[in-house]
Design a protein around this motif. Structure first.
Motif, short mmCIF file in Angstrom:
data_model
loop_
_atom_site.label_atom_id
_atom_site.label_comp_id
_atom_site.label_asym_id
_atom_site.label_seq_id
_atom_site.Cartn_x
_atom_site.Cartn_y
_atom_site.Cartn_z
N TYR A 1 -1.19 -2.32 -4.33
CA TYR A 1 -0.85 -3.66 -3.87
C TYR A 1 0.08 -4.43 -4.82
O TYR A 1 0.39 -5.59 -4.55
CB TYR A 1 -2.12 -4.51 -3.70
N GLY A 2 0.53 -3.80 -5.87
CA GLY A 2 1.25 -4.50 -6.92
C GLY A 2 2.49 -5.27 -6.47
O GLY A 2 2.75 -6.36 -6.97
N GLN A 3 3.25 -4.76 -5.53
CA GLN A 3 4.49 -5.42 -5.12
C GLN A 3 4.31 -6.25 -3.85
O GLN A 3 5.28 -6.77 -3.31
CB GLN A 3 5.59 -4.37 -4.89
N MET A 4 3.10 -6.37 -3.36
CA MET A 4 2.85 -7.09 -2.11
C MET A 4 2.49 -8.54 -2.35
O MET A 4 1.98 -8.90 -3.41
CB MET A 4 1.68 -6.46 -1.35
N ASP A 5 2.78 -9.36 -1.33
CA ASP A 5 2.21 -10.69 -1.32
C ASP A 5 1.14 -10.70 -0.23
O ASP A 5 0.90 -9.69 0.43
CB ASP A 5 3.27 -11.78 -1.13
N GLU A 6 0.50 -11.85 -0.01
CA GLU A 6 -0.63 -11.88 0.92
C GLU A 6 -0.20 -11.59 2.36
O GLU A 6 -0.95 -10.98 3.11
CB GLU A 6 -1.35 -13.22 0.82
N ARG B 1 -0.24 -7.78 6.99
CA ARG B 1 0.52 -6.88 7.86
C ARG B 1 0.04 -5.43 7.68
O ARG B 1 -0.10 -4.70 8.66
CB ARG B 1 2.02 -7.00 7.55
N LEU B 2 -0.20 -5.03 6.43
CA LEU B 2 -0.72 -3.68 6.16
C LEU B 2 -2.06 -3.47 6.85
O LEU B 2 -2.29 -2.44 7.48
CB LEU B 2 -0.86 -3.45 4.65
N LYS B 3 -2.92 -4.46 6.75
CA LYS B 3 -4.24 -4.37 7.37
C LYS B 3 -4.10 -4.22 8.89
O LYS B 3 -4.78 -3.40 9.51
CB LYS B 3 -5.03 -5.64 7.03
N ALA B 4 -3.20 -5.00 9.50
CA ALA B 4 -2.98 -4.92 10.94
C ALA B 4 -2.41 -3.56 11.33
O ALA B 4 -2.83 -2.96 12.33
CB ALA B 4 -2.03 -6.03 11.39
N LEU B 5 -1.49 -3.03 10.53
CA LEU B 5 -0.91 -1.72 10.81
C LEU B 5 -1.94 -0.61 10.67
O LEU B 5 -1.96 0.33 11.47
CB LEU B 5 0.28 -1.45 9.88
N GLU B 6 -2.81 -0.71 9.67
CA GLU B 6 -3.85 0.29 9.50
C GLU B 6 -4.81 0.27 10.69
O GLU B 6 -5.24 1.33 11.17
CB GLU B 6 -4.61 0.06 8.19
N LYS B 7 -5.14 -0.92 11.18
CA LYS B 7 -6.02 -1.04 12.35
C LYS B 7 -5.34 -0.44 13.58
O LYS B 7 -5.95 0.32 14.33
CB LYS B 7 -6.38 -2.51 12.59
N GLU B 8 -4.07 -0.79 13.77
CA GLU B 8 -3.32 -0.25 14.91
C GLU B 8 -3.22 1.27 14.83
O GLU B 8 -3.38 1.97 15.83
CB GLU B 8 -1.92 -0.86 14.95
N ASN B 9 -2.98 1.79 13.63
CA ASN B 9 -2.88 3.23 13.44
C ASN B 9 -4.19 3.92 13.80
O ASN B 9 -4.20 4.97 14.46
CB ASN B 9 -2.49 3.53 11.99
N ALA B 10 -5.31 3.34 13.40
CA ALA B 10 -6.62 3.91 13.72
C ALA B 10 -6.84 3.92 15.23
O ALA B 10 -7.34 4.91 15.79
CB ALA B 10 -7.73 3.12 13.03
N GLU B 11 -6.44 2.84 15.90
CA GLU B 11 -6.59 2.79 17.36
C GLU B 11 -5.70 3.84 18.04
O GLU B 11 -6.13 4.49 19.00
CB GLU B 11 -6.23 1.39 17.87
#
Length: 96
Positions: free
Chosen positions: A47-52, A57-67
């Protein structure tokens, strides 16, 4: 049992920014926040180069990927069932 706390990506990013601005050594900071230095390194790597907003967005993409993976698995299972049914139907038709 010692139960570990799960931090959200947003919390992790806030902690990383807090460490950057604190001026404390890694060891002191980790001791205060009750995390290991190894955890801090792992978080910084991920997470070093990310902002909130990036973390959300990462969390949403991971959820979408799982679906999507679940939908794909369901489709492949349906495909397999149809294929088996077709094979059985063809065998019965040729046996007559």
């Amino acid at each position: 049992m010692n139960r570990q706390k799960r931090h959200t990506p947003e919390e992790i990013i806030r902690l990383l920014r807090e460490h950057e601005g604190s001026g404390l050594s890694q060891e002191k900071f980790c001791q205060q926040k009750q995390i290991s230095v190894q955890t801090l390194h792992r978080w910084r790597k991920k997470y070093g180069q990310m902002d909130e907003t990036d973390a959300k967005r990462l969390k949403a993409l991971e959820k979408e990927n799982a679906e999507l993976k679940k939908m794909y698995a369901d489709a492949m299972l349906g495909n397999k069932i149809l294929k088996e049914a077709l094979e059985k139907s063809c065998k019965r038709g040729s046996a007559s």
